[in-house]
Design a protein around this motif. Structure first.
Motif, PDB file in Angstrom:
ATOM      1  N   GLU A 105       0.809  -1.215   0.000  1.00 16.53           N
ATOM      2  CA  GLU A 105       0.000   0.000   0.000  1.00 16.53           C
ATOM      3  C   GLU A 105       0.846   1.271   0.000  1.00 16.53           C
ATOM      4  OE1 GLU A 105      -2.622  -0.269   3.311  1.00 16.53           O
ATOM      5  OE2 GLU A 105      -3.540  -2.155   2.635  1.00 16.53           O
ATOM      6  N   ALA A 106       2.005   1.220   0.647  1.00 14.54           N
ATOM      7  CA  ALA A 106       2.848   2.419   0.723  1.00 14.54           C
ATOM      8  C   ALA A 106       4.252   2.028   1.133  1.00 14.54           C
ATOM      9  CB  ALA A 106       2.262   3.430   1.711  1.00 14.54           C
ATOM     10  N   PRO A 116       2.487   6.488  -1.063  1.00 18.06           N
ATOM     11  CA  PRO A 116       1.479   5.483  -1.420  1.00 18.06           C
ATOM     12  C   PRO A 116       1.763   4.858  -2.793  1.00 18.06           C
ATOM     13  CG  PRO A 116       0.458   7.545  -0.703  1.00 18.06           C
ATOM     14  CD  PRO A 116       1.907   7.836  -0.943  1.00 18.06           C
ATOM     15  N   VAL A 117       1.363   3.607  -2.930  1.00 24.47           N
ATOM     16  CA  VAL A 117       1.336   2.916  -4.219  1.00 24.47           C
ATOM     17  C   VAL A 117      -0.135   2.910  -4.639  1.00 24.47           C
ATOM     18  CG1 VAL A 117       1.789   0.764  -5.438  1.00 24.47           C
ATOM     19  CG2 VAL A 117       3.320   1.499  -3.590  1.00 24.47           C
ATOM     20  N   THR A 118      -0.438   3.577  -5.758  1.00 25.03           N
ATOM     21  CA  THR A 118      -1.845   3.755  -6.151  1.00 25.03           C
ATOM     22  C   THR A 118      -2.154   3.100  -7.496  1.00 25.03           C
ATOM     23  OG1 THR A 118      -1.267   5.895  -7.108  1.00 25.03           O
ATOM     24  CG2 THR A 118      -2.047   5.903  -4.860  1.00 25.03           C
ATOM     25  N   PRO A 119      -3.100   2.173  -7.519  1.00 23.65           N
ATOM     26  CA  PRO A 119      -3.712   1.532  -6.360  1.00 23.65           C
ATOM     27  C   PRO A 119      -2.740   0.565  -5.691  1.00 23.65           C
ATOM     28  CG  PRO A 119      -4.437   0.449  -8.357  1.00 23.65           C
ATOM     29  CD  PRO A 119      -3.618   1.633  -8.803  1.00 23.65           C
ATOM     30  N   PRO A 120      -3.046   0.070  -4.493  1.00 19.39           N
ATOM     31  CA  PRO A 120      -2.146  -0.898  -3.853  1.00 19.39           C
ATOM     32  C   PRO A 120      -1.869  -2.087  -4.764  1.00 19.39           C
ATOM     33  CG  PRO A 120      -3.799  -0.139  -2.308  1.00 19.39           C
ATOM     34  CD  PRO A 120      -4.206   0.414  -3.642  1.00 19.39           C
ATOM     35  N   SER A 152       4.012   9.720  -4.564  1.00 22.90           N
ATOM     36  CA  SER A 152       3.234   8.516  -4.866  1.00 22.90           C
ATOM     37  C   SER A 152       3.788   7.832  -6.109  1.00 22.90           C
ATOM     38  CB  SER A 152       1.746   8.834  -5.051  1.00 22.90           C
ATOM     39  OG  SER A 152       1.537   9.597  -6.214  1.00 22.90           O
ATOM     40  N   ASP A 154       2.638   5.281  -9.374  1.00 21.00           N
ATOM     41  CA  ASP A 154       1.506   4.807 -10.166  1.00 21.00           C
ATOM     42  C   ASP A 154       1.672   3.317 -10.467  1.00 21.00           C
ATOM     43  OD1 ASP A 154      -0.619   4.468 -11.934  1.00 21.00           O
ATOM     44  OD2 ASP A 154       0.496   5.269 -13.633  1.00 21.00           O
ATOM     45  N   ASN A 155       0.803   2.509  -9.874  1.00 21.62           N
ATOM     46  CA  ASN A 155       0.782   1.073 -10.152  1.00 21.62           C
ATOM     47  C   ASN A 155      -0.074   0.844 -11.389  1.00 21.62           C
ATOM     48  OD1 ASN A 155       0.323  -1.699 -10.231  1.00 21.62           O
ATOM     49  ND2 ASN A 155      -1.124  -1.644  -8.523  1.00 21.62           N
ATOM     50  N   LYS A 187       4.587  10.683  -8.895  1.00 20.11           N
ATOM     51  CA  LYS A 187       4.022  11.980  -8.566  1.00 20.11           C
ATOM     52  C   LYS A 187       4.876  12.649  -7.504  1.00 20.11           C
ATOM     53  CE  LYS A 187      -0.377  14.237  -7.498  1.00 20.11           C
ATOM     54  NZ  LYS A 187      -1.824  14.008  -7.205  1.00 20.11           N
TER      55      LYS A 187
END
Length: 270
Positions: A105-106, A116-120, A152, A154-155, A187
């Motif tokens: 998640e992060a 954060p890893v977005t989305p996890p 962040s 981007d996954n 980001k």
């Protein structure tokens, strides 16, 4: 005198009858008294109700399973490094079965900043561990060279039970083993989005990321690799014979042409 004798006989008979009736009444009463307890003793009483039984006593022996001990990777991937809770094993079709899985998640940077890893990303623990160290030790310092801070990641794709490059009938992708991650952009704290494949982004920065990624992962695919990775970078830890590694990421200058996608496979291709 005869009449008197008849009266006496009648009176005697009446007395006898009364006596007999009294004896019958007493016999009936005595029988009920005597037979009542005896009859009661002959009827079985209901069994006493059992006491309260605890749930532990009702559970069959041997049904409780002890939790499996954490893996060595799980012990290394601590809460100080990442937010990565463990997940149950992944049960997918075919070979898409994976143990020791986490949801990344992060990542916690050295300065305690949370990225954060977005989305996890759903990844096997060993691969998630490699990603966490790459972000902490290579990506974040490289971003600071641009005068910003990483906020962040981007996954673009993580666990996905599919063939390579989403081609039907192709060999299983490392994504199907939760052993791969595709990243499209980063980001910054300023809100700026940096695409890893954008030729307008500082070339030194992209070269630095490419070099560090190829040192940590066994497969790195980006622009120039096969036409399928022109807008993102693929990372995985595939195991190959002889420890062979694959690093195919062209750090292009503005104006350089992208590699086109290969022609579609024939419908009857294996």
């Amino acid at each position: 005198m005869a009449i008197r004798r008849d009266k006496v006989a009648i009176l005697a008979d009446m007395a006898t009858v009364k006596t007999l009736l009294a004896l019958l009444v007493l016999a009936a009463l005595g029988g009920s008294v005597l037979c009542g307890p005896a009859a009661a003793e002959g009827v079985p009483l209901p069994r006493p109700r059992p006491g309260q039984v605890s749930p532990a006593e009702t559970a069959p022996e041997g049904t409780a399973k002890e939790a499996a001990p954490p893996s060595a990777c799980r012990l290394r991937l601590t809460a100080e490094l990442a937010v990565a809770p463990s997940l149950p094993p992944l049960i997918g079709p075919g070979e898409c079965n994976v143990d020791d899985v986490v949801r990344l998640e992060a990542v916690w940077l050295v300065d305690k900043a949370r990225v954060p890893v977005t989305p996890p990303a759903i990844l096997r623990c060993s691969f998630a561990e490699a990603v966490v160290h790459w972000v902490r030790e290579d990506v974040a310092p490289a971003v600071r060279s641009l005068g910003g801070a990483l906020r962040s990641i981007d996954n673009f794709a993580a666990y996905d039970c599919r063939g390579r490059n989403r081609i039907i009938g192709a060999r299983l992708s490392e994504h199907g083993r939760a052993n791969a991650l595709d990243i499209r952009s980063l980001k910054l704290a300023s809100g700026t989005v940096i695409e890893l494949t954008d030729p307008r982004v500082a070339k030194d920065f992209r070269e630095r990321l490419r070099k560090s990624a190829c040192a940590r992962f066994t497969t790195v695919l980006g622009p120039g690799s096969d036409g399928y990775h022109e807008n993102h970078v693929h990372l995985d830890l595939a195991e190959r014979r002889g420890g062979h590694r694959m690093c195919q990421w062209d750090v292009r200058e503005p104006g350089e042409e992208a590699v086109p996608l290969p022609p579609p496979r024939p419908a009857d291709a294996p």
